[in-house]
Enzyme design. Sequence first.
Site, mmCIF file in Angstrom:
data_model
loop_
_atom_site.group_PDB
_atom_site.id
_atom_site.type_symbol
_atom_site.label_atom_id
_atom_site.label_comp_id
_atom_site.label_asym_id
_atom_site.label_seq_id
_atom_site.Cartn_x
_atom_site.Cartn_y
_atom_site.Cartn_z
ATOM 1 N N GLU A 232 0.810 -1.225 0.000
ATOM 2 C CA GLU A 232 0.000 0.000 0.000
ATOM 3 C C GLU A 232 0.842 1.274 0.000
ATOM 4 O OE1 GLU A 232 -3.012 -0.384 3.034
ATOM 5 O OE2 GLU A 232 -4.035 -1.961 1.924
ATOM 6 N N GLU B 30 -5.169 -8.424 -0.712
ATOM 7 C CA GLU B 30 -5.879 -8.111 0.532
ATOM 8 C C GLU B 30 -7.341 -7.838 0.259
ATOM 9 O OE1 GLU B 30 -4.616 -5.256 3.433
ATOM 10 O OE2 GLU B 30 -2.495 -5.773 3.204
#
Length: 771
Positions: free
Chosen positions: A248, A498
């Site tokens: 991320e 995810e």
Amino acid sequence: MASSLRLIIEDGHFQDAHGRHVLLRGINVAGDSKLPSEPDVPSHIAQDFFDGDNVKFHNRPFRKEDAHIHFSRLKRFGYNTIRYVFTWEAIEAAGPGRYDDVWIQHTIDVLRTAKDYGFYIFMDPHQDVWSRYCGGSGAPMWTVYACGLNPQSFAATEAAIVHNTYPEPENFPKMIWSTNYYRLAAATIFTLFFAGRDFAPKCIIDGVNIQDYLQGHFIRACEHLAKRIHEAGDIENDIVFGWESLNEPSRGMVGHVDLSVIPGEQKLKKGTCPTLWQAILTGSGRACEVDSWDMGGLGPYKVGRVLIDPHGEMAWLPEDYDDSRYGWKRHPDWKLGECIWAQHGVWDPSKDLLLQKNYFEKHPTSGDKLDYHTFTNTYFMAFYRKYRDAIRGIHKDAIMLCQPPTLELPPSIKDTEDDDPRMVYAPHYYDGITLMTKKWNRTWNVDVIGVLRGRYWHPAFAIKIGETAIRNSFKEQLAAMKKEGQDYMGNHPCILTEFGIPYDMDDKYAYKTGDYSSQSAAMDANHFAVEGALMEGYTLWLYSATNDHQRGDQWNGEDLSIFSADDQTLPVSAVPRTPDLNQSTSSLLKAATTGTRKEVEDETSVTPGNLKRTLTNPSIGSEPASQNPELTNAPGYRAAEAYVRPAPIATNGPIIDYVFDLKNCEFTLEIEGTSPPSEDFPTTVFLPEYHFPKDQCTVVVSSGKWEISTDDEERTWIQKLRWWHGAGKQSLKVSGLIRPHNSLAGTAEEAGYLEQCQQSYAFNFKDCSVM
């Protein structure tokens, strides 16, 4: 064609050594890896928090003695893939270039244990908002000091909101940690990490720009880990098939058009919500009144104004700070005791005047406007190439999982040198409304990807009404993300690395009652989406070995783990099994062998050998996990029926479609069949006994022979369906045992809130035929 590698990429799909198509069905292991084990400092504990140079991660993700318990459990759940979570801090906490080889050896030992269970593993260098000291996880504490920041002053200045230093940690606002991306510390550090040379040229440390210093240390740390794994000799390729890029990544301040305004693309607003200009001011000790927000069903809404007053305390290191602590030498032009953005002419601290509100809007030399996609194509890709080349310099066959900024467009690299045949697109997706509100709303949800991509002329059209529409919307969003990967990056597999759900919904109602119906519905909707989008794999967030009902995943109030010490695991049949098969009359009668291998001792049985462990469970401690009996008096199965699902393991031919209908307990699979290379390698499906007891399920195939058998080929007894079929389009349908799963209708509260939304939009959804 047979391959010497366990896993290869062919025409955008994964294949095993025998040419069968492989679906990577996985889980993130483990959330515990974000936190040190010595001292054990979960995010709600302040003691020892700032002793960051002396932390160790030697028992992360769990003790190696307990590894077989966890891997056996995950194998029984049907997982064949692990996203192995580790942090830069675990490797290099003690200081620049000081690697923790004890932790690395522990990692190698745990990976060797995973090898016994046949997992495919890729490594995840994990971070959230840069570091534990910025309210997340990832980088060592010394990196914050290297950037000229003082983490011990973040609380007073709100440069970061950190659970460990929050005045009342038990009242830490849910999901507020993620707003740290837009606060001074993380926003500054990510700017320096990706674009320091262009935007902070005065920030020179040890003769190089802070960008090169940070990137160099991060990449060398990962390279060192890769080298040790390579030298171990029996892990690379055999178990670790690839490496993901930094989790991320954030662009920091790069591309911000006006520092005095919250940008329109900043959808996440919760708690105090300063502009970056206000964050710069409070970071230099000035008092500012800022907007305060909360998160509702349709997004953030303003709740008032709050004064942030640091009383002169600064988030920057004092002028007399001793840099010899870490042995680096800072250039004299980089002055401590003063905001680096003031030193670069962004503002005038003598007048508190913003001089260049658009300082980060354009590239300083080319003048190109730095929107998010341009950032991805330039700064992110420059970093990714360095990381990729370093890993491939050690692990030459590594499959690289490219993870660009979350929910943003992938990099435009199709048909370029970066269009790498051994690359995977690795996006993330969460149902943000459920995650932020911690409530599963069956009445309505929002097409987030559609909104972000500007597909609706009015936000009202992005609202999806009814559970069927919500489920289909999730599926369409994931399918759109996969197509974006193909359009922008080329023909590569897509793994959703995810996605997940919060278990502590509705003020932990399930923990008090044992009713996990909301969690089950949310989990099933997410899996329905990832299955329907036909991604080549996924890794659910999360498995945490230390989760309990009181503190969840022990990190920032999150509670997404499929396992909890305070819940039961899904029941399984007694072991060892007998090779009694439920099979077609034309079956090849390839009976499962009982063998001589002993079933791994986990919670499936209690024996003299595991009695003590069963009573004490050393991976979570012998003390009761949760002190509040209200939260532990109704243990449940944690919605396991929704994530323990049938799925293809390996298919002779590409998958056309597959889906598990939880409500009716039906699994269907369609493939474009090819003849198996030999009878030893049929199409194989994981068929969980909970849903499909072998004496209570029916199988219908378009052609060929099949059998249902239970074996311990990979150390854990699991039930599989093997199918020998011919070429051409083939179909399989398995009907199992329908169990009572609560399917509550939407509540009056949900419907009432929807009516409020209609009124606020001046829009009547009942008259809308578009949705």
